[in-house]
Motif scaffolding. Structure first.
Motif, PDB file in Angstrom:
ATOM      1  N   SER A 155       0.952  -1.201  -0.192  1.00 59.62           N
ATOM      2  CA  SER A 155      -0.048   0.024   0.041  1.00 59.62           C
ATOM      3  C   SER A 155       0.909   1.186   0.057  1.00 59.62           C
ATOM      4  N   GLU A 156       2.030   1.380   0.573  1.00 61.31           N
ATOM      5  CA  GLU A 156       2.848   2.574   0.772  1.00 61.31           C
ATOM      6  C   GLU A 156       3.564   2.842  -0.703  1.00 61.31           C
ATOM      7  N   HIS A 183      -4.929   4.275   1.417  1.00 62.73           N
ATOM      8  CA  HIS A 183      -4.958   4.228   2.875  1.00 62.73           C
ATOM      9  C   HIS A 183      -5.970   3.206   3.719  1.00 62.73           C
ATOM     10  N   ASP A 185      -6.821   0.413   2.816  1.00 62.98           N
ATOM     11  CA  ASP A 185      -6.139  -1.047   2.675  1.00 62.98           C
ATOM     12  C   ASP A 185      -5.059  -1.017   4.023  1.00 62.98           C
ATOM     13  N   ALA A 186      -4.500   0.009   4.293  1.00 61.93           N
ATOM     14  CA  ALA A 186      -3.459   0.187   5.450  1.00 61.93           C
ATOM     15  C   ALA A 186      -4.312   0.502   6.773  1.00 61.93           C
TER      16      ALA A 186
END
Length: 592
Positions: A155-156, A183, A185-186
């Motif tokens: 994700s990042e 975001h 997803d994190a």
């Protein structure tokens, strides 16, 4: 004017955004020359833009048949096929376009998009990286690469690609939408909201963006904002089942399950009128809303839909023997099998004596931590740990189906307590037996495996008003997660830790039975105290579990419980102060 001149005029109109006028001229060109490749291709693009995907595919396919090596037409055909829900075929067209022109960055970017649709994210990543190298100025190339990375759980890295797309086009709705997804997803829903808000600003017709924004609001307990966004999503996609379920859930979280029930029942009726298969999710969510609203008879019936949901279907037990239907069971053996959490087992094991009263011989299955406690339940012939060999039986039933099978209603709750007793002979901590003050057991944190544990858990730093009540000795019944708070909070350092010595629920029950009362958040110990008939004060978050219902300070399931509720999500001051005041009154009555 010749055909080429007409086509040039149409292209000008097309590029200027007047696709209807351009489409008219493309048709005129094809009337004169039905095999005009450019006219077929461009009219197909117009049909794609206007939503006639079937005709778009037909027209552009004809163009590629006439000119098999026409790269732009292959790309356009791939786009139409992907939009028509045929990503496999789209991939082939994009790959062929790249074979013809390895420098075609748009083909590589669109190939990444189609591969993402197929969940082939590693292949999509490679195509996306190629696209970014070939056509770095194209925002879509970065978005499609970001989607591949997000699909791979990175994700990042995905966020970096969406940011790169937005540097090239700050108004790109897909980049904003997917940045919000990254975001979310994190698990960072507060960071997801602003990108989603940008996505719906720049593309207000994107129902999925409204829906995802609503979900992010809901995760942040911003239920009124969530409701507004769910309703916008449904205005765009009226048959969006998940949006209906979650809209109902938002109303339920606001303490208005009646609104949730209306939404869910209305959606179910619409499905029936259309002749559609009834949605499992609608029925499952309806069961929770009904139970929260106190309608147990209908709620427990709907609760049986749980076995059709993906979550519960994985735990469904299959036996050659039939399910018990609630009928005559005298002289028959029944296997009652475990499901869901410790608290649920402690709450619904109360039905086992009722089975025995019907003349049944009961084999009860439970998680090992409950076995020595449940062996003492009235009517249990055999108590087995989860997964043990059951042997023979006549019928079976999941534990949480028993309320439905017994016809439990809001006016007929089996609430004779205690229905649990600790095994005899268990050693007690000497500090418990020596205490002369009012003895109060406390639990402040639930299991971290539950997604909403951070909401239902009340940190010990918020318990100061309770700890300030004089004449009380506090005992920790906390097991596992949260022990560090005993040393991290000044007042809590005086709490006597019993939980470290517990081996199973029998040990906990023995301690609870020797306390004057328990104060607990929504955990299994609260159910245990209620089942033992011990006075207990519950600190409940907002929203709370459906079994605690709304707007009541007691529980029909446990006569010895009092409920202290948050009035706003996340704020523990109201229930803690009310609980402290009630504890003070109790101490005045108990102490000489």
């Amino acid at each position: 004017m010749g055909v080429d001149d007409e086509l040039a005029r149409a292209v000008e109109l097309h590029q200027a955004g007047d696709i209807l006028a351009a489409g008219t001229i493309y048709r005129e060109v094809l009337a004169k020359d039905p095999d005009h490749v450019d006219a077929l291709n461009l009219l197909g693009v117009v049909m794609h833009a206007t939503g006639d995907l079937e005709l778009a595919v037909e027209l552009i396919s004809r163009a590629t048949e006439l000119a098999p090596d026409y790269g732009p037409a292959l790309i356009n055909l791939g786009n139409a096929l992907q939009a028509a829900g045929q990503p496999d075929d789209a991939v082939k067209k994009f790959e062929r376009a790249l074979e013809l022109d390895p420098s075609a960055g748009i083909a590589a970017s669109n190939l990444a998009s189609a591969l993402n649709d197929l969940a082939l994210h590693e292949e999509a990543r490679r195509a996306g990286e190629r696209a970014v190298q070939l056509i770095a100025e194209l925002p879509d190339a970065h978005v499609n690469l970001g989607n591949a990375l997000l699909g791979l759980g990175r994700s990042e890295a995905a966020q970096e690609k969406y940011t790169a797309a937005l540097e090239r086009d700050p108004h790109h709705p897909s980049a904003w939408f997917n940045l919000g997804n990254a975001h979310a997803d994190a698990g960072n829903f507060s960071a997801a909201v602003p990108p989603y808000e940008k996505a719906v600003q720049f593309d207000p017709g994107n129902g999925d963006a409204h829906y995802n924004l609503a979900n992010a609001y809901q995760q942040l307990d911003a239920y009124e904002e969530a409701i507004e966004s769910f309703e916008r999503a449904l205005a765009i996609k009226p048959e969006h089942i998940d949006a209906k379920c979650n809209l109902a859930g938002a109303w339920q979280s606001l303490g208005q399950p009646d609104r949730a029930i209306d939404i869910l029942r209305g959606a179910i009726e619409q499905e029936m009128l259309r002749g559609d298969h009834e949605s499992v999710d609608l029925h499952w969510n309806l069961s929770l809303a009904l139970l929260q609203n106190g309608n147990m008879r209908d709620g427990w019936r709907e609760f049986e839909w749980r076995w059709r949901t993906p979550t519960f279907a994985a735990f469904r037990r299959e036996f050659s023997e039939p399910l018990w239907d609630g009928g005559d069971i005298a002289e028959k053996s029944i296997f009652v099998h475990a499901e869901q959490g410790f608290g649920d087992a402690l709450q619904f094991v109360r039905y086992v004596p009722l089975l025995a009263a019907k003349g049944a011989r009961v084999t009860l299955e439970c998680r090992p931590e409950l076995q020595s406690l449940f062996e003492k339940v009235e009517g249990v012939s055999t108590c087995l740990p989860l997964g043990a060999d059951v042997g023979g039986f006549d019928v079976h039933a999941p534990l949480m189906s028993l309320p439905y099978l017994f016809g439990t209603s809001e006016t007929a709750v089996p609430a004779d307590v205690p229905y649990l007793t600790p095994p005899s002979g268990l050693a007690l901590d000497p500090q418990l037996t020596r205490a002369s003050d009012v003895k109060v057991g406390i639990v402040w944190s639930g299991s971290p495996t539950r997604p909403d544990n951070h909401k239902r858990s009340c940190p010990l730093s918020a318990w100061a008003p309770i700890f300030d009540v004089p004449g009380v000795t506090f005992f920790s019944l906390q097991v596992g997660h949260g022990h560090d708070q005993l040393t991290g909070t000044e007042k809590a350092s005086e709490v006597i830790d019993l939980g470290r010595g517990f081996g199973d629920f029998a040990d906990t029950a023995a301690a609870v039975a020797n306390l004057d009362m328990v104060i607990s958040v929504d955990t299994s110990v609260l159910h245990l105290a209620g089942a033992l008939g011990v006075t207990a004060f519950a600190l409940l978050s907002q929203p709370t579990g459906f079994l605690w219902m709304d707007d009541r300070a007691d529980s029909p399931w446990y006569p010895s419980l009092r409920l202290f509720r948050q009035t706003t999500p996340g704020n523990w001051s109201v229930p803690v102060n009310a609980c402290a005041a009630a504890l003070h009154e109790l101490v005045k009555k108990r102490l000489p």
